[in-house]
Motif scaffolding. Structure first.
Motif, PDB file in Angstrom:
ATOM      1  N   GLU A   1      -7.490   1.656   2.295  1.00  0.00           N
ATOM      2  CA  GLU A   1      -6.063   1.377   2.148  1.00  0.00           C
ATOM      3  C   GLU A   1      -5.831   0.215   1.186  1.00  0.00           C
ATOM      4  OE1 GLU A   1      -7.691   1.781   4.885  1.00  0.00           O
ATOM      5  OE2 GLU A   1      -6.674   3.187   6.231  1.00  0.00           O
ATOM      6  N   PHE A   2      -6.690  -0.794   1.304  1.00  0.00           N
ATOM      7  CA  PHE A   2      -6.588  -1.954   0.423  1.00  0.00           C
ATOM      8  C   PHE A   2      -6.791  -1.551  -1.039  1.00  0.00           C
ATOM      9  CE2 PHE A   2      -8.830  -5.582  -1.621  1.00  0.00           C
ATOM     10  CZ  PHE A   2      -7.788  -6.500  -1.595  1.00  0.00           C
ATOM     11  N   MET A   3      -7.761  -0.692  -1.294  1.00  0.00           N
ATOM     12  CA  MET A   3      -8.059  -0.272  -2.670  1.00  0.00           C
ATOM     13  C   MET A   3      -6.937   0.583  -3.246  1.00  0.00           C
ATOM     14  SD  MET A   3     -12.076   0.608  -2.018  1.00  0.00           S
ATOM     15  CE  MET A   3     -12.461   1.121  -3.689  1.00  0.00           C
ATOM     16  N   VAL A   4      -6.377   1.497  -2.444  1.00  0.00           N
ATOM     17  CA  VAL A   4      -5.296   2.333  -2.937  1.00  0.00           C
ATOM     18  C   VAL A   4      -4.079   1.486  -3.284  1.00  0.00           C
ATOM     19  CG1 VAL A   4      -3.668   4.155  -2.300  1.00  0.00           C
ATOM     20  CG2 VAL A   4      -6.082   4.406  -1.739  1.00  0.00           C
ATOM     21  N   ILE A   5      -3.743   0.537  -2.425  1.00  0.00           N
ATOM     22  CA  ILE A   5      -2.567  -0.300  -2.680  1.00  0.00           C
ATOM     23  C   ILE A   5      -2.779  -1.176  -3.909  1.00  0.00           C
ATOM     24  CG2 ILE A   5      -1.199  -2.201  -1.743  1.00  0.00           C
ATOM     25  CD1 ILE A   5      -1.648  -0.947   1.032  1.00  0.00           C
ATOM     26  N   GLU A   6      -4.013  -1.716  -4.053  1.00  0.00           N
ATOM     27  CA  GLU A   6      -4.296  -2.529  -5.236  1.00  0.00           C
ATOM     28  C   GLU A   6      -4.238  -1.692  -6.516  1.00  0.00           C
ATOM     29  OE1 GLU A   6      -4.785  -5.904  -5.638  1.00  0.00           O
ATOM     30  OE2 GLU A   6      -3.938  -5.884  -3.617  1.00  0.00           O
ATOM     31  N   LEU A   7      -4.673  -0.443  -6.431  1.00  0.00           N
ATOM     32  CA  LEU A   7      -4.562   0.436  -7.598  1.00  0.00           C
ATOM     33  C   LEU A   7      -3.104   0.629  -7.977  1.00  0.00           C
ATOM     34  CD1 LEU A   7      -5.653   2.520  -9.661  1.00  0.00           C
ATOM     35  CD2 LEU A   7      -5.519   4.228  -7.825  1.00  0.00           C
ATOM     36  N   LEU A   8      -2.250   0.851  -6.977  1.00  0.00           N
ATOM     37  CA  LEU A   8      -0.824   1.029  -7.263  1.00  0.00           C
ATOM     38  C   LEU A   8      -0.207  -0.243  -7.833  1.00  0.00           C
ATOM     39  CD1 LEU A   8       0.165   3.060  -4.063  1.00  0.00           C
ATOM     40  CD2 LEU A   8      -0.245   3.946  -6.361  1.00  0.00           C
ATOM     41  N   ARG A   9      -0.680  -1.402  -7.379  1.00  0.00           N
ATOM     42  CA  ARG A   9      -0.157  -2.664  -7.897  1.00  0.00           C
ATOM     43  C   ARG A   9      -0.613  -2.919  -9.332  1.00  0.00           C
ATOM     44  NH1 ARG A   9      -0.323  -7.352  -3.204  1.00  0.00           N
ATOM     45  NH2 ARG A   9       1.466  -6.601  -2.017  1.00  0.00           N
TER      46      ARG A   9
END
Length: 627
Positions: A512-520
């Motif tokens: 979840e952390f990686m997906v959100i950071e990708l979106l950011r």
């Protein structure tokens, strides 16, 4: 750009279901390959979908199939019914004979049933086999009926004339329907079948003689008598009077010999009438042409880049503006996603793919087609069944604010406070030694020895040709790699999830952390949308938990929940739903509902969820690669 449903948060009331046959995108209303009627002279013109064979020829082919089905049923009934079996044996051993393939034996039942299946698939080899065997049978009947015999009067019994008439009608139906049986078999089938028959007869004959020698009794039986008894038992359960006088064995021995022969014939028939395996990899030219089509039309389908898997084959429309990629698994021509290229040329590519499937008696099926493609496939005779939904996140609309995102926001903050960091790069920006270490870590973290995926996975990591893919790396406070995600391009501004791996000893919430950071960090890679995991049967999980769900839906929901212990069906849905994505439906397409079990097994094998035991070398075929 492909049609998108309105954004709908998870848990909100569902809108009315959208039928697949709704009016398609206006750009597809005239989806006709303009070169379909200008095929080069070297290529055989495809038969129009609406043009069927003459009615008499089609009826004759169908009648021959039903004749074989009837013979299979009668043979099974004769095996189970003693009076019927005795009557058939009385006819065959006296002054009577029965129609083609009616012998009251299990082997004949298996043979007739298998031939019926092969004939229904319009296999040319099965037609040739039936014509030769039926012609020889009819010639023997004619000899008995037309040549007088001083001891036996074959012409005086109406049963013989009726048997000859039925056999003649069957042979006539085969000849009339000849042009219907056009499906080709593997070139190695005849010699492989002969080798299997010879080897099987030697092994089963030795087994039978051993059993007869060990358990048999009788007077005056020599080795040739025992061998004759064994061979006779391969055809029927009851011995003749002479054989019963010379060799006497327990009933279970006769049954064992008959079942052994049936298994032998099944093996021989399998290798004799199996379909060609098909190509197992893309040629360099095919891959170049597909990449060109993706550069022009890659925005349409998030699964388009997965057409570049090198264990797939590609077949192009006559104009070369569209292609269908597929893989043959267990006699199923399994395509995945939408056709690649210009939608106006899709029908030409689909026609070519279906024509090849008919030519080789493959069952056509499509996994993971969009609604847009499903409409076009439907015009070619394929039916649709909703398989699940693809989770798509639009970067501009994504936010961590609000009560609904509280759980995701807390998980992200917890992992960030633990010191984890994320790095986003294109594959082409990663040095080769560093990419090799990433690939090694991904292999080490893989769950099991099998690389899973077919319709929504690329099947490789770090290939030089995939430089536009995006790698998302997660490092802990010490700088050690603990998880990674790999995405393939979806047009110029989209990504589609390909690979997801993490160290099992790492903290929860890394994905979840990686997906959100990708979106950011979307601006760094020019990102506008992301396609995440596919949620199979999503609507069942969502509706089954609601108040008022019916008993059938709840039972189906419970069944899928039980299966999720092994295949993570529900967990994938939950993992994607937390991002409140747009759900894009995906469909499985097929010709006949009776073929769905076979298609399910083939897709399970292709995706890596179903493994089959290795076959002996005699039954394996060498893979045919693209030239």
């Amino acid at each position: 750009m492909r049609h998108r449903p309105d954004r709908r948060p998870v848990g909100d009331p569902l809108p009315p279901p959208r039928p697949l046959s709704r009016r398609p995108d206006p750009s597809l209303t005239k989806a006709v390959d303009v070169t379909a009627h200008t095929t080069p002279p070297t290529a055989a013109p495809a038969r129009p979908a609406s043009a069927g064979p003459p009615r008499a020829r089609r009826a004759a082919a169908t009648a021959s199939v039903w004749y074989l089905r009837a013979m299979a049923l009668l043979n099974v009934l004769a095996v189970l019914s003693v009076p019927l079996r005795d009557r058939v044996h009385e006819y065959n051993e006296g002054e009577h004979f029965t129609p083609y393939l009616l012998t009251a034996g299990l082997v004949s039942a298996v043979l007739a049933l298998w031939l019926a299946i092969a004939m229904r698939r319009r296999k040319r080899a099965a037609w040739i086999f039936n014509v030769v065997l039926a012609a020889l049978t009819l010639a023997g009947m004619a000899l008995f009926l037309l040549v007088p015999d001083q001891e036996l009067d074959f012409r005086g019994h109406w049963v013989n004339w009726a048997s000859a008439a039925l056999t003649a009608l069957f042979l006539m139906a085969l000849l009339v329907g000849r042009k219907e049986f056009t499906s080709k078999g593997d070139r190695s089938n005849p010699r492989t079948a002969l080798a299997a028959l010879a080897g099987g007869l030697v092994l089963s004959g030795a087994l039978g003689i051993g059993l007869v020698q060990a358990t048999g009794s009788g007077t005056g039986a020599v080795l040739s008598d025992r061998l004759g008894y064994v061979l006779a038992r391969f055809v029927t359960l009851d011995p003749t009077e002479r054989a019963a006088r010379l060799v006497q064995v327990p009933g279970w021995v006769d049954g064992t010999l008959n079942v052994t022969a049936a298994l032998l014939f099944l093996s021989v028939l399998y290798v004799a009438f199996r379909s060609p395996r098909g190509r197992v990899m893309l040629s360099e030219d095919d891959e170049t042409r597909l990449r060109t089509l993706l550069d022009r039309h890659g925005e349409r389908d998030s699964l388009g880049y997965f057409a570049l898997r090198r264990d797939k084959a590609a077949i192009f429309s006559p104009s070369g503006k569209a292609a269908v990629t597929y893989r043959v698994v267990g006699g199923v021509s399994l395509a995945s996603g939408d056709p690649i290229g210009d939608p106006e040329a899709w029908p030409g590519a689909i026609d070519a793919w279906l024509a090849e499937a008919r030519e080789h008696a493959w069952v056509p099926a499509v996994m993971g087609a969009s609604e847009e493609a499903g409409v076009i496939y439907g015009r070619h005779g394929l039916s649709a069944l909703e398989l699940g939904d693809e989770a798509i996140v639009e970067v501009a609309d994504f936010t961590l604010e609000g009560r609904a995102m509280r759980g995701v926001r807390q998980a992200h903050n917890r992992v960030r406070r633990a010191g984890y960091s994320v790095r986003v790069r294109r594959h082409e920006d990663i040095p080769e030694p560093e990419m090799a270490r990433l690939v090694a870590d991904a292999d080490r973290w893989r769950d099991g020895a099998t690389e899973r995926g077919f319709s929504m996975a690329l099947g490789r990591l770090g290939a030089p040709d995939d430089g536009r893919c995006v790698m998302v790396e997660c490092h802990d406070t010490h700088g050690d790699l603990r998880a990674l995600l790999s995405f393939v391009p979806w047009g110029t501004k989209g990504l589609s999830l390909d690979l997801m791996r993490r160290d099992r000893d790492s903290d929860n919430g890394l994905m979840e952390f990686m997906v959100i950071e990708l979106l950011r960090q979307a601006d760094e890679v020019g990102l506008a949308r992301v396609s995440l995991n596919f949620a199979m049967f999503r609507s069942v999980f969502e509706r089954g938990d609601r108040l008022g769900a019916g008993p059938v839906l709840r039972l189906w929901r419970a069944t899928l929940g039980f299966c999720s212990r092994w295949w993570q069906i529900e967990s994938l849905y939950r993992a994607n739903a937390k991002y409140r994505p747009i759900w894009e439906p995906r469909f499985i397409l097929f010709h006949k509902s009776s073929e769905l079990p076979r298609i399910a097994v083939a897709s399970g094998r292709a995706e890596g969820f179903v493994t089959t035991p290795g076959l002996p070398a005699l039954f394996r075929r060498r893979s045919r690669a693209c030239s």
